[in-house]
Scaffold this active site. Structure first.
Site, short mmCIF file in Angstrom:
data_model
loop_
_atom_site.label_atom_id
_atom_site.label_comp_id
_atom_site.label_asym_id
_atom_site.label_seq_id
_atom_site.Cartn_x
_atom_site.Cartn_y
_atom_site.Cartn_z
N HIS A 141 0.82 5.16 1.45
CA HIS A 141 0.10 6.02 2.40
C HIS A 141 0.73 7.42 2.37
CE1 HIS A 141 -2.28 7.06 5.89
NE2 HIS A 141 -1.20 7.57 6.45
N ASP A 201 -2.25 0.66 8.23
CA ASP A 201 -1.03 1.45 7.95
C ASP A 201 0.13 1.09 8.89
OD1 ASP A 201 -2.51 2.81 6.04
OD2 ASP A 201 -3.11 4.39 7.44
N SER A 238 4.74 6.92 2.11
CA SER A 238 5.41 5.67 2.50
C SER A 238 4.76 4.50 1.77
CB SER A 238 5.23 5.42 4.00
OG SER A 238 5.61 6.55 4.76
N ASN A 279 0.85 -1.19 0.00
CA ASN A 279 0.00 0.00 0.00
C ASN A 279 0.89 1.24 0.00
OD1 ASN A 279 -2.42 1.55 0.23
ND2 ASN A 279 -2.04 1.79 2.42
C1 GRF Z 1 -2.81 8.64 -2.70
O1 GRF Z 1 -2.60 9.87 -2.13
C2 GRF Z 1 -2.34 7.55 -1.79
O2 GRF Z 1 -1.32 7.97 -0.93
C3 GRF Z 1 -3.56 7.24 -0.97
O3 GRF Z 1 -4.63 7.39 -1.87
C4 GRF Z 1 -4.29 8.32 -2.88
C5 GRF Z 1 -4.60 7.70 -4.20
O4 GRF Z 1 -4.55 8.62 -5.24
N1 GRF Z 1 -3.46 5.92 -0.41
P1 GRF Z 1 -4.71 8.16 -6.75
O5 GRF Z 1 -6.06 7.52 -6.90
O6 GRF Z 1 -3.59 7.22 -7.04
O7 GRF Z 1 -4.60 9.41 -7.56
#
Ligand code: GRF
Length: 321
Positions: free
Chosen positions: A111, A147, A138, A109
């Site tokens: 974050h 997370d 991260s 993932n």
């Molecule tokens: C990103 O900011 C990521 O960190 C979070 O969700 C958002 C996804 O954005 N987990 P996108 O759909 O890839 O533009």
């Protein structure tokens, strides 16, 4: 390229990280390919982009049923597509425990914070509010706790005076798009990365009592006992003597056992040049889903075979409690 890791990307929204991963996967040396983009929101913009680029997509709305039902549908789609890893990129559902367990160490993932800071939501507002000099993103392994899995890589982004969560978030996204494809590439390749494999072997071998390492004929060896009188119980071999394997050499009871292992499980064991003649078997490390518990068992057995009595006695006693 042969044998690229197959990943399924789960999204809920815009999917810009998915797009960054997709275009990275099309660079000549990418060690991964996207076999599926799946979403819990059928109208997610990222699905349309994936379709445009010829990537199979799947959508299953999470509305009106349990987490388990949702996860089972997403998981079935990922398995059908042949995915070996699941990459969450803005997937806004918490995964059920069973799902995370089944895909242990195979879900990543991203974050938008420098973990362990700011788990959960509103990370940019919280970083600005706290007066932090930097925000960031991260990439981490997904575990049952939100997370909280091992952090694999981070990107730092300076916070400007007057930044709003939106302005800061925009720059963090740019950093994410650089970070995520690279972190995925490193993660899926590490099973064939000698540096990673050696670090794992060292961690296990040197945790055994009274051990140290020593170079021997170009391989790193592990010894038990004193620096002076110690004996080798294992060697790390990185494609030595023309072998295609990165392997761990451990001591069998002799040629019969060695040949049984090598003939019975040729994808797990091989007979190494030179060392094989004296009963050392090669445990092949650079293969998919390598089982580190298996390596730990062999290391302990091999250690026990050559360790001085005063040490094996101690561990025998400890095993009784
Ligand atoms: C990103 O900011 C990521 O960190 C979070 O969700 C958002 C996804 O954005 N987990 P996108 O759909 O890839 O533009």
């Amino acid at each position: 390229m042969a044998d690229r890791a197959k990943i399924a990307v789960f999204i809920s929204g815009g999917g810009t990280n998915m797009a960054a991963i997709l275009y990275a996967s099309r660079l000549p040396d990418s060690p991964f390919e996207i076999v599926l983009v799946a979403s819990n929101t059928p109208d997610a913009a990222g699905l349309a982009l994936a379709q445009l680029e010829g990537i199979p997509t799947y959508a299953h709305s999470h509305k009106g049923h349990s987490r388990e039902v949702q996860d089972a549908a997403m998981e079935a789609a990922a398995l059908d597509a042949g995915a070996q890893f699941i990459v969450l990129a803005g997937y806004m559902r918490i995964l059920s425990e069973g799902f995370v367990k089944r895909w242990d160490k195979r879900i990543l993932n991203i974050h938008p914070s420098l973990l362990p800071k700011y788990k959960g939501l509103d990370t940019f507002a919280r970083a600005i509010e706290a007066g932090d000099s930097h925000a960031g993103a991260s990439v981490h392994v997904v575990t049952a706790e939100l997370d909280a899995g091992d952090v694999l890589a981070q990107a730092k982004v300076a916070i400007a005076p007057g930044d709003t969560p939106e302005s800061l978030g925009g720059r963090v996204k740019l950093a994410e798009h650089q970070l995520y494809p690279r972190a995925i590439a490193d993660y899926v390749s590490r099973g064939s990365d000698p540096g990673f494999l050696l670090a794992k072997v060292k961690g296990i071998a040197l945790a055994l009592p009274e051990t140290h390492e020593r170079e021997s004929h170009g391989s790193l060896g592990f010894r038990v006992g004193t620096e002076k009188t110690g004996k080798y119980f294992a060697y790390f071999s990185d494609r030595h003597h023309g072998s295609e394997h990165i392997s761990l050499l451990v001591k069998t009871s002799g040629m019969d056992e060695l040949m049984n292992l090598v003939e019975g499980q040729p994808d797990v064991y091989y007979k190494p040049a030179f060392y094989g003649a004296s009963g050392w078997v090669g445990l092949i490390l650079n293969r998919p889903d390598f089982d580190w518990d298996h390596a730990a068992e062999w290391l302990e057995r091999s250690w026990r075979a050559v360790a001085p009595k005063r040490l094996t006695k101690l561990t025998d006693a400890a095993d009784m409690f």
